[in-house]
Design a protein around this motif. Structure first.
Motif, PDB file in Angstrom:
ATOM      1  N   PRO A 116       0.815  -1.232   0.000  1.00  0.00           N
ATOM      2  CA  PRO A 116       0.000   0.000   0.000  1.00  0.00           C
ATOM      3  C   PRO A 116       0.842   1.272   0.000  1.00  0.00           C
ATOM      4  O   PRO A 116       0.404   2.311  -0.505  1.00  0.00           O
ATOM      5  CB  PRO A 116      -0.820  -0.132   1.291  1.00  0.00           C
ATOM      6  CG  PRO A 116      -0.916  -1.606   1.520  1.00  0.00           C
ATOM      7  CD  PRO A 116       0.396  -2.167   1.062  1.00  0.00           C
ATOM      8  N   THR A 117       2.048   1.212   0.555  1.00  0.00           N
ATOM      9  CA  THR A 117       2.937   2.386   0.541  1.00  0.00           C
ATOM     10  C   THR A 117       3.742   2.480  -0.750  1.00  0.00           C
ATOM     11  O   THR A 117       4.485   3.448  -0.941  1.00  0.00           O
ATOM     12  CB  THR A 117       3.911   2.307   1.724  1.00  0.00           C
ATOM     13  OG1 THR A 117       4.594   1.042   1.686  1.00  0.00           O
ATOM     14  CG2 THR A 117       3.159   2.443   3.044  1.00  0.00           C
ATOM     15  N   GLY A 120       0.918  -0.312  -4.883  1.00  0.00           N
ATOM     16  CA  GLY A 120      -0.363  -0.942  -4.591  1.00  0.00           C
ATOM     17  C   GLY A 120      -0.768  -1.843  -5.743  1.00  0.00           C
ATOM     18  O   GLY A 120       0.071  -2.416  -6.437  1.00  0.00           O
ATOM     19  N   PRO A 160      -2.440   2.171 -11.175  1.00  0.00           N
ATOM     20  CA  PRO A 160      -2.560   3.638 -11.109  1.00  0.00           C
ATOM     21  C   PRO A 160      -2.085   4.304 -12.395  1.00  0.00           C
ATOM     22  O   PRO A 160      -1.173   3.809 -13.049  1.00  0.00           O
ATOM     23  CB  PRO A 160      -1.649   3.997  -9.936  1.00  0.00           C
ATOM     24  CG  PRO A 160      -0.597   2.918  -9.949  1.00  0.00           C
ATOM     25  CD  PRO A 160      -1.306   1.670 -10.357  1.00  0.00           C
ATOM     26  N   ALA A 166       0.069  13.343  -9.702  1.00  0.00           N
ATOM     27  CA  ALA A 166      -0.482  12.720  -8.501  1.00  0.00           C
ATOM     28  C   ALA A 166      -1.567  13.597  -7.886  1.00  0.00           C
ATOM     29  O   ALA A 166      -1.604  14.818  -8.081  1.00  0.00           O
ATOM     30  CB  ALA A 166       0.634  12.461  -7.494  1.00  0.00           C
ATOM     31  N   ASN A 167      -2.472  12.959  -7.133  1.00  0.00           N
ATOM     32  CA  ASN A 167      -3.485  13.711  -6.395  1.00  0.00           C
ATOM     33  C   ASN A 167      -2.839  14.438  -5.215  1.00  0.00           C
ATOM     34  O   ASN A 167      -1.658  14.245  -4.910  1.00  0.00           O
ATOM     35  CB  ASN A 167      -4.582  12.761  -5.906  1.00  0.00           C
ATOM     36  CG  ASN A 167      -5.360  12.144  -7.052  1.00  0.00           C
ATOM     37  OD1 ASN A 167      -5.767  12.837  -7.979  1.00  0.00           O
ATOM     38  ND2 ASN A 167      -5.555  10.832  -6.989  1.00  0.00           N
ATOM     39  N   ASP A 169      -3.033  13.972  -2.127  1.00  0.00           N
ATOM     40  CA  ASP A 169      -2.533  13.098  -1.064  1.00  0.00           C
ATOM     41  C   ASP A 169      -1.409  12.185  -1.542  1.00  0.00           C
ATOM     42  O   ASP A 169      -0.979  11.287  -0.812  1.00  0.00           O
ATOM     43  CB  ASP A 169      -3.672  12.258  -0.482  1.00  0.00           C
ATOM     44  CG  ASP A 169      -4.269  11.290  -1.497  1.00  0.00           C
ATOM     45  OD1 ASP A 169      -3.917  11.385  -2.707  1.00  0.00           O
ATOM     46  OD2 ASP A 169      -5.086  10.433  -1.100  1.00  0.00           O
ATOM     47  N   SER A 171      -1.592  10.031  -4.033  1.00  0.00           N
ATOM     48  CA  SER A 171      -2.105   8.863  -4.751  1.00  0.00           C
ATOM     49  C   SER A 171      -2.295   9.193  -6.233  1.00  0.00           C
ATOM     50  O   SER A 171      -2.259  10.362  -6.639  1.00  0.00           O
ATOM     51  CB  SER A 171      -3.431   8.410  -4.143  1.00  0.00           C
ATOM     52  OG  SER A 171      -4.436   9.408  -4.350  1.00  0.00           O
ATOM     53  N   TYR A 172      -2.516   8.155  -7.023  1.00  0.00           N
ATOM     54  CA  TYR A 172      -2.783   8.336  -8.448  1.00  0.00           C
ATOM     55  C   TYR A 172      -4.206   7.907  -8.766  1.00  0.00           C
ATOM     56  O   TYR A 172      -4.734   6.947  -8.176  1.00  0.00           O
ATOM     57  CB  TYR A 172      -1.815   7.515  -9.300  1.00  0.00           C
ATOM     58  CG  TYR A 172      -0.415   8.088  -9.346  1.00  0.00           C
ATOM     59  CD1 TYR A 172      -0.077   9.058 -10.284  1.00  0.00           C
ATOM     60  CD2 TYR A 172       0.559   7.661  -8.455  1.00  0.00           C
ATOM     61  CE1 TYR A 172       1.203   9.582 -10.333  1.00  0.00           C
ATOM     62  CE2 TYR A 172       1.842   8.176  -8.491  1.00  0.00           C
ATOM     63  CZ  TYR A 172       2.153   9.142  -9.432  1.00  0.00           C
ATOM     64  OH  TYR A 172       3.419   9.664  -9.479  1.00  0.00           O
ATOM     65  N   SER A 173      -4.803   8.592  -9.716  1.00  0.00           N
ATOM     66  CA  SER A 173      -6.146   8.233 -10.161  1.00  0.00           C
ATOM     67  C   SER A 173      -6.089   7.011 -11.071  1.00  0.00           C
ATOM     68  O   SER A 173      -5.025   6.597 -11.537  1.00  0.00           O
ATOM     69  CB  SER A 173      -6.796   9.405 -10.896  1.00  0.00           C
ATOM     70  OG  SER A 173      -6.942  10.524 -10.048  1.00  0.00           O
ATOM     71  N   GLN A 220      -8.765  11.852  -5.185  1.00  0.00           N
ATOM     72  CA  GLN A 220      -8.913  11.093  -3.946  1.00  0.00           C
ATOM     73  C   GLN A 220     -10.194  11.441  -3.188  1.00  0.00           C
ATOM     74  O   GLN A 220     -10.651  10.671  -2.331  1.00  0.00           O
ATOM     75  CB  GLN A 220      -7.685  11.315  -3.039  1.00  0.00           C
ATOM     76  CG  GLN A 220      -7.683  12.612  -2.244  1.00  0.00           C
ATOM     77  CD  GLN A 220      -7.264  13.821  -3.085  1.00  0.00           C
ATOM     78  OE1 GLN A 220      -7.068  13.718  -4.293  1.00  0.00           O
ATOM     79  NE2 GLN A 220      -7.127  14.962  -2.434  1.00  0.00           N
TER      80      GLN A 220
END
Length: 393
Positions: A116-117, A120, A160, A166-167, A169, A171-173, A220
């Motif tokens: 998850p880090t 993912g 991803p 990146a978003n 936070d 993360s990637y959409s 996100q």
């Protein structure tokens, strides 16, 4: 890019530039060779690709290995060749799966790259279907030239979606909400019969210039995002020779150049910018060689074997960036046969094994770069089973 098309061409290792033995392979690798086919024909083929992929990574004492569950990919092929009333003019139409890749890697807390880090879950699917009408003209009894446009439909999904920023936070959409996108190009070919035993051929497939791939996605927080990426297909230059001076035998050799380096998406640099957006896959341009042998055992049975060697377009330093585009093989061994039921109908089968290949590098994260002391291994092999029919007039 698929190095062969249809069960007959696949069983020859993809060698076809100077060896016109079926309509699918002829149109796929050198449209001028359709002038060398003895009769009009329609060929139908279906290949099924079974890839096996394992991703292993480590950071310090933290290490794990994960198998993908990509499933099976259908590869349809159609070839149609018509000998007109003018003996110098031959028409053809090919509909072929020409390129693609895909994987389905689950989240794995024991695997640093897929934890998850890390990335993912990694899910990707790309497929390109090409429609190629061609016209071949015999300038002399031993020389033919051909040309035609190529119309291509392609679809890509990626999660991803690292080709977008990146978003907030980090993360990637996901890029799965999309449609088929279209593009075009052209192909040229020449076929020369030097003697009753020796033949030579050359062909050029232009780049396939695709429209920009666009996706409906969300950030996100669930707010709408529009994502996009430019991906074309590379120019391919092929040269080939064939020898059939031994009774019931045919030998064919092709050499090809794939210009990935100058192709949008594939050739762009694999670097993350300040927003976390990946520039491209950083493929290198490569050469490949295909060797095919055919033996007519009887009037009803023909057997074939083939081998293809491909330089790997993915350098070890780019292994991590290509975890979602893993179909990069170097050694392919093929075999197959045709069984003729009547003078006009034959069944064709082929099997190809893509030998295990590993790309090894380091884990690379946006804003951080290569993780010191990390390792990343992307290992895969694959099988293709092909079958089809040839109907001649």
């Amino acid at each position: 890019m698929f190095s062969s098309s249809g069960p007959v061409n696949r069983s020859m290792g993809g060698a076809a530039v100077a060896a016109p033995i079926d309509s699918i392979g002829a149109i796929y690798w050198n449209p001028a060779t359709i002038s060398g086919l003895e009769r009009s024909e329609t060929a139908l083929g279906m290949g099924v690709l079974f890839p096996n992929q394992t991703v292993a990574s480590s950071v310090g004492g933290f290490a794990g290995s994960t198998d993908a569950d990509a499933g099976a990919f259908p590869l349809p092929n159609i070839g149609w060749v018509h000998k007109t009333e003018n003996p110098k003019v031959t028409l053809g139409l090919g509909i072929n799966a020409v390129a693609g890749f895909g994987t389905n890697l689950p989240v794995d807390p024991t695997n640093p790259a897929l934890a998850p880090t890390g990335l993912g879950r990694v899910d990707s699917n790309a497929s390109f279907l090409q429609i190629a009408p061609v016209l071949s003209v015999a300038l002399r009894d031993n020389l033919s030239v051909a040309a035609g446009p190529t119309l291509t439909a392609g679809r890509i999904s990626l999660d991803p979606f690292v080709f977008g920023s990146a978003n907030a936070d980090g993360s990637y959409s996901s890029a799965s909400g999309t449609r088929y996108h279209w593009g075009g190009g052209f192909q040229l070919g020449a076929y020369y019969i030097h003697s009753p035993a020796w033949r030579f051929g050359a062909s050029l497939k232009s780049p396939t210039w695709m429209e920009t791939f666009q996706f409906h996605s969300e950030d996100q927080l669930g707010n709408p995002r529009e994502l996009s990426v430019d991906v074309d297909l590379p120019m391919i230059l092929s040269l080939g020779t064939a020898y059939d001076g031994l009774e019931n035998w045919l030998f064919a050799l092709d050499v090809r150049y794939f210009d990935y380096k100058n192709t949008d998406g594939f050739g762009d640099r694999a670097v993350f910018d300040a927003t976390g957006k990946l520039g491209g896959l950083d493929f290198s341009s490569v050469m490949s060689t295909s060797l095919g042998i055919q033996r007519a055992v009887s009037e009803q049975l023909t057997i074939r074997g083939g081998y293809s060697y491909n330089q790997n377009p993915v350098r070890n330093s780019e292994a991590f960036y290509n975890v979602a585009s893993p179909l990069t093989f170097q050694h392919i061994l093929s075999t197959g046969a045709s069984l003729r039921f009547t003078d006009n109908l034959a069944a064709n089968v082929a099997y190809s094994y893509f030998f295990e290949n590993t790309r090894s590098g380091q884990i690379v994260f946006p804003g951080i770069g290569a993780i010191p002391g990390s390792t990343f291994d992307n290992t895969l092999d694959a099988h293709i089973v092909s079958f089809g029919l040839t109907i001649q007039q």
